[in-house]
Write a protein that holds these residues in place. Structure first.
Motif, PDB file in Angstrom:
ATOM      1  N   MET A   1       0.836  -1.199   0.000  1.00  0.00           N
ATOM      2  CA  MET A   1       0.000   0.000   0.000  1.00  0.00           C
ATOM      3  C   MET A   1       0.874   1.253   0.000  1.00  0.00           C
ATOM      4  SD  MET A   1      -3.180   0.819   2.448  1.00  0.00           S
ATOM      5  CE  MET A   1      -2.351   1.635   3.773  1.00  0.00           C
ATOM      6  N   SER A   4       2.299   1.856  -3.342  1.00  0.00           N
ATOM      7  CA  SER A   4       1.359   2.423  -4.297  1.00  0.00           C
ATOM      8  C   SER A   4       1.141   3.911  -4.042  1.00  0.00           C
ATOM      9  CB  SER A   4       0.033   1.682  -4.248  1.00  0.00           C
ATOM     10  OG  SER A   4      -0.577   1.945  -3.003  1.00  0.00           O
ATOM     11  N   LEU A   5       1.378   4.343  -2.821  1.00  0.00           N
ATOM     12  CA  LEU A   5       1.210   5.771  -2.512  1.00  0.00           C
ATOM     13  C   LEU A   5       2.470   6.553  -2.819  1.00  0.00           C
ATOM     14  CD1 LEU A   5      -0.753   5.952   0.844  1.00  0.00           C
ATOM     15  CD2 LEU A   5      -1.370   7.013  -1.321  1.00  0.00           C
ATOM     16  N   PRO A   8       3.466   7.535  -6.945  1.00  0.00           N
ATOM     17  CA  PRO A   8       2.918   8.769  -7.544  1.00  0.00           C
ATOM     18  C   PRO A   8       3.437  10.017  -6.880  1.00  0.00           C
ATOM     19  CG  PRO A   8       1.162   7.264  -6.909  1.00  0.00           C
ATOM     20  CD  PRO A   8       2.420   6.697  -6.389  1.00  0.00           C
ATOM     21  N   LEU A   9       3.646   9.919  -5.575  1.00  0.00           N
ATOM     22  CA  LEU A   9       4.143  11.080  -4.826  1.00  0.00           C
ATOM     23  C   LEU A   9       5.529  11.462  -5.320  1.00  0.00           C
ATOM     24  CD1 LEU A   9       3.012  12.710  -2.409  1.00  0.00           C
ATOM     25  CD2 LEU A   9       4.616  11.445  -0.997  1.00  0.00           C
ATOM     26  N   PRO A  30      -1.181   8.389 -15.429  1.00  0.00           N
ATOM     27  CA  PRO A  30      -2.015   9.609 -15.356  1.00  0.00           C
ATOM     28  C   PRO A  30      -1.416  10.686 -14.450  1.00  0.00           C
ATOM     29  CG  PRO A  30      -3.015   7.832 -14.105  1.00  0.00           C
ATOM     30  CD  PRO A  30      -1.841   7.239 -14.805  1.00  0.00           C
ATOM     31  N   HIS A  31      -0.673  10.234 -13.427  1.00  0.00           N
ATOM     32  CA  HIS A  31      -0.092  11.227 -12.510  1.00  0.00           C
ATOM     33  C   HIS A  31       0.984  12.045 -13.220  1.00  0.00           C
ATOM     34  CE1 HIS A  31      -2.317   9.173  -9.498  1.00  0.00           C
ATOM     35  NE2 HIS A  31      -1.686   8.045  -9.748  1.00  0.00           N
ATOM     36  N   ALA A  34      -0.704  14.463 -15.476  1.00  0.00           N
ATOM     37  CA  ALA A  34      -1.277  15.579 -14.711  1.00  0.00           C
ATOM     38  C   ALA A  34      -0.180  16.551 -14.299  1.00  0.00           C
ATOM     39  CB  ALA A  34      -1.997  15.044 -13.481  1.00  0.00           C
ATOM     40  N   MET A  37       0.773  18.632 -17.210  1.00  0.00           N
ATOM     41  CA  MET A  37      -0.265  19.638 -17.457  1.00  0.00           C
ATOM     42  C   MET A  37      -0.132  20.797 -16.485  1.00  0.00           C
ATOM     43  SD  MET A  37      -3.861  17.948 -18.457  1.00  0.00           S
ATOM     44  CE  MET A  37      -4.693  19.510 -18.714  1.00  0.00           C
ATOM     45  N   ASP A  38       0.096  20.448 -15.226  1.00  0.00           N
ATOM     46  CA  ASP A  38       0.247  21.500 -14.213  1.00  0.00           C
ATOM     47  C   ASP A  38       1.410  22.427 -14.559  1.00  0.00           C
ATOM     48  OD1 ASP A  38      -1.826  20.767 -12.749  1.00  0.00           O
ATOM     49  OD2 ASP A  38      -0.706  19.732 -11.167  1.00  0.00           O
ATOM     50  N   ARG A  41       0.633  24.094 -18.510  1.00  0.00           N
ATOM     51  CA  ARG A  41      -0.661  24.612 -18.958  1.00  0.00           C
ATOM     52  C   ARG A  41      -0.625  26.129 -19.168  1.00  0.00           C
ATOM     53  NH1 ARG A  41      -5.461  26.346 -16.795  1.00  0.00           N
ATOM     54  NH2 ARG A  41      -7.275  25.716 -18.007  1.00  0.00           N
ATOM     55  N   LYS A  42      -0.070  26.811 -18.202  1.00  0.00           N
ATOM     56  CA  LYS A  42      -0.093  28.263 -18.254  1.00  0.00           C
ATOM     57  C   LYS A  42       0.738  28.797 -19.441  1.00  0.00           C
ATOM     58  CE  LYS A  42       0.203  32.084 -15.065  1.00  0.00           C
ATOM     59  NZ  LYS A  42       0.708  32.543 -13.798  1.00  0.00           N
ATOM     60  N   TYR A  45      -0.999  28.058 -22.679  1.00  0.00           N
ATOM     61  CA  TYR A  45      -2.118  28.992 -22.807  1.00  0.00           C
ATOM     62  C   TYR A  45      -1.607  30.366 -23.241  1.00  0.00           C
ATOM     63  CZ  TYR A  45      -5.664  32.310 -21.340  1.00  0.00           C
ATOM     64  OH  TYR A  45      -6.564  33.335 -21.319  1.00  0.00           O
TER      65      TYR A  45
ATOM     66  N   PRO B  48      -5.711  32.085 -17.027  1.00  0.00           N
ATOM     67  CA  PRO B  48      -6.613  31.047 -17.535  1.00  0.00           C
ATOM     68  C   PRO B  48      -7.582  30.623 -16.451  1.00  0.00           C
ATOM     69  CG  PRO B  48      -4.444  30.145 -17.122  1.00  0.00           C
ATOM     70  CD  PRO B  48      -4.352  31.622 -16.883  1.00  0.00           C
ATOM     71  N   VAL B  57      -7.722  15.791 -11.188  1.00  0.00           N
ATOM     72  CA  VAL B  57      -6.582  15.123 -10.533  1.00  0.00           C
ATOM     73  C   VAL B  57      -6.874  14.938  -9.047  1.00  0.00           C
ATOM     74  CG1 VAL B  57      -4.199  15.441  -9.810  1.00  0.00           C
ATOM     75  CG2 VAL B  57      -4.833  15.853 -12.174  1.00  0.00           C
ATOM     76  N   TRP B  61      -7.241  11.535  -6.996  1.00  0.00           N
ATOM     77  CA  TRP B  61      -6.470  11.220  -5.789  1.00  0.00           C
ATOM     78  C   TRP B  61      -7.402  10.845  -4.648  1.00  0.00           C
ATOM     79  CZ3 TRP B  61      -1.602  10.214  -4.506  1.00  0.00           C
ATOM     80  CH2 TRP B  61      -0.621  10.497  -5.463  1.00  0.00           C
TER      81      TRP B  61
END
Lengths: 223, 202
Positions: A1, A4-5, A8-9, A30-31, A34, A37-38, A41-42, A45, B48, B57, B61
């Protein structure tokens, strides 16, 4: 467990863009996606907003860029720089969008009165007084209009260097042109922009017409 | 352009600065570009909208954490050892526990009784002491009364006796004086004949 944590961290905290993209590519993590993207993204944009001059379109284009990044994840070469790959995708989407707008004969890009056009409407700084805000808005609108009058090649160089703060070497890499060409384009863009700004300052109202390059340059790869 | 965007190496930058001091047309060009750069900075970018992706996300989580916790809980529930039969447990424990419990109970009872007894004893003792004190004081009082009575009796007796003695002494003195008088009288009456007795009588 705990494993699994922790994974991603750790991935969220310590992954470089290239490592994250490699994870997306190989494991569809997916992490990691993400995280990318974080981080980006800015900036994506920002590029889209400066290139199209439209904040709403820029948001759509940003989403589209990341969608396309995921769809084309297999075509990313892990030895290459991730940012270059991403900038190319975003730029190609911007060119597509500009071409589509031109085909439809829309003039909203260059029209301050257009329904969705004005970034100026949205770029309200919460602090200044109303009259100050109005002046700022007018200035911003002027710059936006002048920038949109540049050809796409010139605008691209200018946006990437001035707003996104890429080095000339990096821009050359993204556009796959010699660094000298980037600099000459940049100089030309600055001169033209100066000229357009002076013109716009002289006559306040500009007739509605799109000034778009009929044949936008195409950035290869990542389409 | 390199100079404007600070990409020039330090050495070249110094050289460029020197050249700009000398060359008016280049200086004008650079100034014009600087003006353009300032103008460009007057187009701030709107923020944005908050990313739906970020919310997603967080949601992911949250769901992941919930799943992990849920799985852990279920795993814990099923992997925990089965609860032992209560009756068997009771039967197994009873022989061992009973004497210990009885001993404990006895001890507790004894301690309780002792405490109770001590309490009663203390109360009794206090009560008896008070009674004793009362009795003693009563006795002392009675004794005192008796002593005083005896003393007064003694004094009265003494006074009576003394009076009697004085009366006796006076009576004696009177009697002695009378006897003395009588003796004197007798002596006076008898003295001449007694002093010159007659030889012829012999």
């Amino acid at each position: 467990m705990s494993r699994s944590l922790l994974i991603p961290l750790a991935s969220a905290l310590f992954l470089s863009d290239e490592q994250a993209m490699w994870r997306v590519q190989s494991q569809e993590d997916p992490h990691a996606f993400a995280r990318l993207m974080d981080r980006w993204r800015k900036r994506v944009y920002g590029l889209c907003a400066r290139m199209t001059g439209d904040s709403h379109r820029a948001e759509d284009l940003t989403q589209e860029t990341f969608t396309r990044l995921f769809v084309h994840r297999k075509s990313y070469v892990p030895t290459a720089r991730f940012s270059t790959f991403l900038w190319r995708i975003a730029l190609n989407l911007c060119y597509d969008e500009l071409r589509r707008v031109q085909r439809r004969g829309e003039c909203s890009l260059d029209d301050p009165q257009g329904e969705t056009s004005s970034l100026g409407e949205v770029l309200v700084d919460p602090e200044p007084a109303p009259d100050e805000r109005l002046v700022q808005r007018e200035r911003a609108e002027l710059v936006r209009t002048a920038l949109l009058r540049l050809s796409e090649t010139h605008r691209t160089a200018l946006v990437l260097r001035h707003f996104e703060q890429l080095k000339f070497r990096e821009i050359a890499e993204v556009l796959e042109i010699p660094e000298g060409t980037v600099k000459s384009r940049m100089a030309e863009a600055m001169t033209q922009l100066n000229h357009h700004l002076n013109l716009l300052l002289r006559k306040e109202s500009t007739p509605c017409k799109t000034i778009l390059n009929p044949n936008p340059p195409k950035v290869t790869q990542a389409r | 352009m390199d100079y404007l965007y600070k990409e020039l190496p330090r050495k070249d930058r110094t050289a460029m600065r020197g050249h700009l001091r000398d060359c008016a047309s280049c200086r004008a060009q650079v100034e014009a570009w600087r003006g353009t750069m300032r103008a460009l900075n007057q187009w701030p970018l709107p923020r944005p909208r908050p990313s739906a992706g970020t919310a997603r996300v967080f949601l992911k989580w949250g769901i992941a954490a919930l799943l992990v916790l849920g799985t852990g809980f279920i795993f814990g529930r099923f992997s925990a050892p089965a609860a032992p039969d209560l009756k068997t447990l009771q039967a197994a424990l009873e022989p061992a526990l009973k004497p210990a419990l009885a001993a404990d109970l006895r001890q507790a009872l004894r301690a309780d009784l002792l405490a109770q007894w001590q309490k009663v004893f203390q109360a009794d003792r206090a009560r008896l002491a008070a009674q004793l004190k009362q009795i003693q004081s009563a006795q002392y009082e009675a004794l005192d009364a008796q002593v005083q009575e005896l003393e007064s009796q003694r004094l009265m007796d003494y006074v009576d006796l003394r009076r009697d003695l004085e009366t006796l002494a006076l009576a004696t003195q009177t009697a002695l004086q009378r006897a003395q008088g009588q003796l004197v009288q007798l002596a006076v009456l008898t003295q001449p004949e007694n002093l010159n007795p007659k030889p012829s009588t012999k």
